[in-house]
Scaffold this motif. Structure first.
Motif, PDB file in Angstrom:
ATOM      1  N   GLU A  62     -43.758 -14.933  14.706  1.00  0.00           N
ATOM      2  CA  GLU A  62     -44.128 -13.551  14.400  1.00  0.00           C
ATOM      3  C   GLU A  62     -43.093 -12.557  14.907  1.00  0.00           C
ATOM      4  O   GLU A  62     -42.982 -11.444  14.380  1.00  0.00           O
ATOM      5  CB  GLU A  62     -45.484 -13.229  15.045  1.00  0.00           C
ATOM      6  CG  GLU A  62     -46.664 -13.988  14.435  1.00  0.00           C
ATOM      7  CD  GLU A  62     -47.921 -13.816  15.268  1.00  0.00           C
ATOM      8  OE1 GLU A  62     -47.860 -13.070  16.284  1.00  0.00           O
ATOM      9  OE2 GLU A  62     -48.948 -14.422  14.935  1.00  0.00           O
ATOM     10  N   ARG A  63     -42.323 -12.939  15.916  1.00  0.00           N
ATOM     11  CA  ARG A  63     -41.385 -12.012  16.551  1.00  0.00           C
ATOM     12  C   ARG A  63     -39.964 -12.568  16.557  1.00  0.00           C
ATOM     13  O   ARG A  63     -39.271 -12.494  17.568  1.00  0.00           O
ATOM     14  CB  ARG A  63     -41.845 -11.716  17.983  1.00  0.00           C
ATOM     15  CG  ARG A  63     -43.263 -11.190  18.076  1.00  0.00           C
ATOM     16  CD  ARG A  63     -43.541 -10.666  19.461  1.00  0.00           C
ATOM     17  NE  ARG A  63     -44.937 -10.318  19.662  1.00  0.00           N
ATOM     18  CZ  ARG A  63     -45.413  -9.709  20.753  1.00  0.00           C
ATOM     19  NH1 ARG A  63     -44.578  -9.372  21.722  1.00  0.00           N
ATOM     20  NH2 ARG A  63     -46.690  -9.435  20.875  1.00  0.00           N
ATOM     21  N   VAL A  64     -39.549 -13.100  15.447  1.00  0.00           N
ATOM     22  CA  VAL A  64     -38.214 -13.664  15.370  1.00  0.00           C
ATOM     23  C   VAL A  64     -37.163 -12.616  15.679  1.00  0.00           C
ATOM     24  O   VAL A  64     -36.205 -12.859  16.419  1.00  0.00           O
ATOM     25  CB  VAL A  64     -37.966 -14.288  13.982  1.00  0.00           C
ATOM     26  CG1 VAL A  64     -36.501 -14.673  13.820  1.00  0.00           C
ATOM     27  CG2 VAL A  64     -38.853 -15.506  13.780  1.00  0.00           C
ATOM     28  N   VAL A  65     -37.321 -11.414  15.127  1.00  0.00           N
ATOM     29  CA  VAL A  65     -36.310 -10.382  15.289  1.00  0.00           C
ATOM     30  C   VAL A  65     -36.439  -9.684  16.647  1.00  0.00           C
ATOM     31  O   VAL A  65     -35.460  -9.587  17.397  1.00  0.00           O
ATOM     32  CB  VAL A  65     -36.392  -9.352  14.154  1.00  0.00           C
ATOM     33  CG1 VAL A  65     -35.395  -8.215  14.387  1.00  0.00           C
ATOM     34  CG2 VAL A  65     -36.128 -10.021  12.811  1.00  0.00           C
ATOM     35  N   GLU A  66     -37.615  -9.201  16.973  1.00  0.00           N
ATOM     36  CA  GLU A  66     -37.764  -8.450  18.224  1.00  0.00           C
ATOM     37  C   GLU A  66     -37.832  -9.338  19.452  1.00  0.00           C
ATOM     38  O   GLU A  66     -37.544  -8.914  20.572  1.00  0.00           O
ATOM     39  CB  GLU A  66     -38.997  -7.544  18.180  1.00  0.00           C
ATOM     40  CG  GLU A  66     -40.321  -8.279  17.988  1.00  0.00           C
ATOM     41  CD  GLU A  66     -40.717  -8.440  16.533  1.00  0.00           C
ATOM     42  OE1 GLU A  66     -41.924  -8.344  16.239  1.00  0.00           O
ATOM     43  OE2 GLU A  66     -39.827  -8.669  15.698  1.00  0.00           O
TER      44      GLU A  66
END
Length: 280
Positions: A191-195
């Motif tokens: 769910e938070r690959v980028v952040e």
């Protein structure tokens, strides 16, 4: 004055010959529990007796240090890890003619509990190759902006191993792989690959101890959480690069600190740089 230096070099260079070297770098990373990272190369400097509020986790890469702790003399062979407890007076001086080069982590009580102070005073030098390698890996990760999750994960395992070494009878055995817990962490990372997500936040969300969480994930999937996250980011980066996006833009879109951060992990996982990948 040193007569050997004066004989070997012109007078103009003599000051350089005898001048003590004091090369240092210090910073506070965005990793919970680390008060300070300190790297230093000293040749003739000797620390007087002093104390620290934080735990001192130290490795020596070159040379050696002689120090007194609780009125007992100790040393720092290169293959050991030194752990100095908070509030315990100690000093330090080079034990070799060319000084020493060291890397230090200052850790607060969230990483190491007070019940380890006594054992650490009795045995501050830990000859453990696995621990030594892990501490070095943490320093490498801390020197690379964007790899905070890796540093956090490795430091959690270091804290766990220190406890097992200092209090072996009370150290718990390795927990079995907890697949439901590992799957929940994987969902969070997806769910938070980028952040991204900090290890302590993930542990709170899934109601588990950070060390247990790292072990469960690694045992279930054969890869550490930070390695999984970087793999997902590189995978996304490959798709964007093939879409024609420039590497600098791709780094920002996939959660890397900057283009060099992307390049380092991309080369590690793909074998070539992003630019060469696109050209091929």
């Amino acid at each position: 004055m040193r007569e050997d230096c004066r004989a070997a070099y012109p007078v103009v260079l003599y000051v350089l010959c005898v001048a003590p070297q004091r090369e240092t770098s210090a910073w506070r990373p965005g990793v919970p529990g680390i008060v300070e990272v300190f790297h230093a190369h000293y040749t003739e400097y000797a620390y007087p007796m002093h104390v620290h509020e934080a735990w001192t986790l130290l490795i020596v890469d070159d040379g050696a240090v002689r120090y007194d702790l609780d009125r007992h003399e100790h040393g720092t062979p290169r293959d050991t890890v030194t752990l100095l407890p908070p509030h315990i007076p100690h000093n330090g001086a080079p034990a070799t003619a060319h000084g020493f080069r060291k890397r230090v982590l200052y850790l607060d009580g969230s990483r190491l509990a007070d019940d380890l102070i006594g054992p650490a005073v009795d045995g501050p030098g830990l000859a453990d190759p696995v621990l030594r390698a892990r501490v070095a890996q943490v320093h490498t990760a801390l020197a690379r902006p964007g790899d905070e999750l890796e540093a956090d994960s490795r430091l959690t395992l270091i804290s766990d191993r220190l406890r097992a070494l200092l209090l072996p009878r009370s150290a718990p055995g390795l927990p079995p792989a907890d697949r439901p817990l590992a799957r929940r962490l994987r969902e969070l990372l997806d769910e938070r690959v980028v952040e991204g997500i900090a290890l302590d936040e993930a542990a709170r969300l899934v109601h588990a101890h950070p060390a247990h969480l790292v072990r469960a994930f690694s045992g279930a999937f054969g890869i550490a959480p930070h390695q999984y996250l970087m793999s997902r980011r590189v995978d996304r980066a490959r798709r964007l690069l093939l879409d024609g996006r420039p590497p600098g833009e791709v780094a920002a879109l996939t959660g890397f600190y900057d283009q060099s951060h992307l390049t380092r992990h991309f080369r590690r996982l793909v074998g070539v740089t992003p630019g060469r990948y696109v050209r091929s």
